[in-house]
Design a protein around this motif. Structure first.
Motif, PDB file in Angstrom:
ATOM      1  N   SER A 175       0.444  -1.232   0.084  1.00 22.40           N
ATOM      2  CA  SER A 175       0.019  -0.088   0.054  1.00 22.40           C
ATOM      3  C   SER A 175       0.770   1.334  -0.190  1.00 22.40           C
ATOM      4  O   SER A 175       1.921   1.375   0.572  1.00 22.40           O
ATOM      5  N   TYR A 176       0.380   2.382  -0.615  1.00 27.68           N
ATOM      6  CA  TYR A 176       1.073   3.776  -0.788  1.00 27.68           C
ATOM      7  C   TYR A 176       0.046   4.709  -0.346  1.00 27.68           C
ATOM      8  O   TYR A 176      -0.435   5.440  -1.199  1.00 27.68           O
ATOM      9  N   PRO A 177      -0.408   4.423   0.793  1.00 32.85           N
ATOM     10  CA  PRO A 177      -1.587   5.653   1.478  1.00 32.85           C
ATOM     11  C   PRO A 177      -1.015   7.029   1.472  1.00 32.85           C
ATOM     12  O   PRO A 177      -1.127   7.508   2.673  1.00 32.85           O
ATOM     13  N   THR A 178      -0.284   7.622   0.709  1.00 30.12           N
ATOM     14  CA  THR A 178       0.122   8.848   0.876  1.00 30.12           C
ATOM     15  C   THR A 178      -0.789   9.915   1.303  1.00 30.12           C
ATOM     16  O   THR A 178      -1.883   9.736   0.796  1.00 30.12           O
ATOM     17  N   LYS A 179      -0.459  10.917   1.988  1.00 23.88           N
ATOM     18  CA  LYS A 179      -1.597  11.883   2.530  1.00 23.88           C
ATOM     19  C   LYS A 179      -1.026  13.472   1.933  1.00 23.88           C
ATOM     20  O   LYS A 179      -0.155  13.844   2.590  1.00 23.88           O
ATOM     21  N   TYR A 180      -1.608  13.790   0.708  1.00 24.77           N
ATOM     22  CA  TYR A 180      -1.276  15.243   0.289  1.00 24.77           C
ATOM     23  C   TYR A 180      -2.707  15.822   0.629  1.00 24.77           C
ATOM     24  O   TYR A 180      -3.841  15.560   0.399  1.00 24.77           O
ATOM     25  N   LEU A 181      -2.331  17.258   0.447  1.00 20.95           N
ATOM     26  CA  LEU A 181      -3.627  18.408   0.574  1.00 20.95           C
ATOM     27  C   LEU A 181      -3.791  18.960  -0.658  1.00 20.95           C
ATOM     28  O   LEU A 181      -3.048  19.673  -1.224  1.00 20.95           O
ATOM     29  N   ARG A 182      -5.136  19.080  -0.946  1.00 20.95           N
ATOM     30  CA  ARG A 182      -5.349  19.761  -2.423  1.00 20.95           C
ATOM     31  C   ARG A 182      -6.347  21.172  -1.835  1.00 20.95           C
ATOM     32  O   ARG A 182      -7.307  21.313  -1.755  1.00 20.95           O
TER      33      ARG A 182
END
Length: 541
Positions: free
Chosen positions: A90-97
């Motif tokens: 899994s690559y559950p990265t968290k970025y903000l838009r």
């Protein structure tokens, strides 16, 4: 021909905001298109304060719970199921838009890479070499540190060996380093006996009034939001760009890039939250939508002339996704240390940052998470039926002694690790969701096995009891790769200047153009490369 703007920047995070500010200050007409809304510090802090469940860095099951950032239908939050996982890891990265981007919630680590990180294929037979050297980038590292307001320890050896200052610097840090909390002083003392040399992380927190930012007051709330504004975030440069005439269009979701038959980018198309369609032209375009959205947009921008998408003659767009995939260890110390004073990150060990061992295992860093674990401790105790005065006593004891060691490994740019637009799932605007395929190779696994022994040694040096050794691949939210730079157009997406090989008026900025990464957080390197690209653009825009 009349254009809507000289420079159109897609994305308002730190990289897009930096280059927009440079262009606007030089008198260019600049427009920023941001998919998400504007937010204010006050509203984010208030939402977080009132949330019944807070975002947690100490309990993996709660990571992302209670995120205070918006989750509107036209830009689904990465804290949910927006990212479609298709690979074995899994690559559950968290970025903000949102306007200002992911630096709103980043931990604020702002490291330089070291010279050997730029030539790892030549030196160690892994990954890719950069098409530039550390020496070429060093002046821009200095500029980036000034722009982002970095505080750090001058003269510190960041190689982990305790020798002379490294990497080489031509200027000191803009601000002195943060005070060292007791828990980190005591751990440094204990671990030094075993040959572990402490390194104090350079970061974007002000230690003195700096460009309208107050000094850090140690709220320990860097993620999800700095309540005082002492920590850098991309809105600083969005504001600067606007002061010099740039326009910012928020809630503008770009879904297609158009190009003519000669390869020149002519326009972008974007949608508003109500689904209405818009088109904007420019002389030059800068793609700064980070490592997931940027390749997705390029791959969606198909046409008869470009059936595989924009900038993709190499078939490398979306490929070579990297991240500091890591492992972690929870330890109960044998004495009260009271972690949680000051910022969430500061003490780091990098005994295995560089050397011949990189032929066999990846470079890695080991960080002590300086977070308050009380909520997770309390939940675990209550699950066991412990309440009342015994609960209070145990929370106090465990909160004073619970430590988390986290290892961040360098990873190879593997072509199979990639981002593609989903063929079956779309958001509220009808735009495909991103699909992510991610895996780790034997090189990473060899590093994991080595680091487990290293962590065990560190625990023994502090007479700590290992509570858990989590060796499953963990995402560190350091998105790299997917539009990598290189000298050969057949094997890369952009050149050393950030210019797309296929399109002379399209530039890309961000950590997604990095072809190799070392073991440190990539934001400062991305910012330095962005400022170098800005200097190139200003010669011709």
């Amino acid at each position: 021909m009349a254009y809507d703007t000289d420079v159109l920047v897609i994305g308002s995070g730190v990289m897009g905001a930096l280059i927009a500010a440079r262009m606007a200050k030089a008198g260019k007409s600049v427009t920023i298109l941001e998919a998400g809304p504007r937010v204010t510090r006050a509203e984010i802090v208030e939402v977080f304060r009132n949330a019944p469940v807070k975002l947690s860095l100490t309990n993996i099951k709660l990571q992302g719970a209670g995120s205070p950032f918006p989750n509107p239908p036209h830009i689904p939050s990465t804290y949910g199921d927006y990212l479609q996982q298709t690979g074995p890891v899994s690559y559950p990265t968290k970025y903000l838009r949102v306007v200002g981007g992911t630096t709103w919630h980043f931990g604020s680590a702002l490291w330089r890479m070291i010279p050997n990180d730029f030539k790892i294929a030549t030196l160690y037979g892994h990954g890719r070499d950069w098409p530039m050297t550390y020496e070429e980038l060093e002046p821009y590292y200095c500029e980036a540190e000034e722009e982002l307001g970095v505080s750090g320890m001058d003269g510190q050896d960041e190689s982990g060996h305790g020798g002379e200052a490294s990497p080489p610097r031509s200027k000191p840090f803009p601000m002195k380093g943060l005070p060292i909390p007791y828990f980190q002083q005591r751990l440094a003392e204990q671990l030094l006996v075993g040959g572990y040399n402490p390194i104090y992380e350079p970061n974007g927190r002000a230690t003195a009034a700096y460009k309208d930012r107050p000094l850090c007051s140690g709220n320990n709330n860097c993620n999800p939001v700095c309540p005082s504004g002492a920590k850098y975030d991309g809105t600083r440069h969005v504001d600067e760009a606007e002061r010099h005439g740039a326009r910012v269009f928020d809630n503008a979701v770009v879904y297609k890039i158009e190009a003519d038959d000669q390869g020149k980018i002519t326009a972008v198309r974007y949608k508003s939250p109500d689904g209405t369609d818009h088109r904007m032209t420019a002389r030059y375009f800068v793609l700064a939508a980070y490592g997931i959205e940027s390749p997705k947009l390029l791959l969606m921008s198909t046409s008869e002339k470009y059936p595989n998408g924009i900038a993709n003659s190499s078939d490398q767009v979306g490929r070579n996704l990297m991240g500091h995939t890591g492992i972690a260890m929870n330890v109960m110390a044998s004495e009260n240390l009271w972690p949680g004073q000051g910022p969430t990150e500061l003490l780091v060990y990098m005994n295995y940052r560089d050397g011949e061992f990189r032929k066999d295992i990846p470079s890695y860093k080991t960080k002590l998470r300086n977070t308050v674990a009380s909520s997770g401790i309390a939940a675990g105790l209550m699950d066991k039926g412990i309440y009342g005065s015994k609960l209070d006593a145990e929370i106090r004891r465990q909160a004073a002694r619970s430590l988390n060691f986290a290892v961040d490994f360098e990873t190879d740019p593997l072509p199979q690790n990639r981002v593609t637009p989903s063929k079956t799932k779309k958001d509220a605007l009808g735009i495909p969701l991103p699909e992510i395929y991610y895996s780790v190779n034997d090189y990473w696994k060899a590093g994991r096995d080595f680091a487990v022994k290293d962590l065990t040694k560190m625990a023994s040096l502090i007479n700590g009891q290992i509570q858990k050794m989590d060796t499953n691949p963990q995402d560190r939210q350091h998105i790299m790769g997917t539009t990598i730079m290189g000298a050969d157009p057949k094997t890369s997406v952009v050149d050393k200047d950030g210019r797309a090989h296929d399109h002379p008026n399209l530039f890309m900025v961000g950590t997604n153009i990095m072809p190799a990464m070392g073991c440190v957080n990539p934001t400062l390197t991305g910012a330095a490369v962005t400022l170098r690209t800005a200097a190139v653009m200003l010669k011709e825009v």
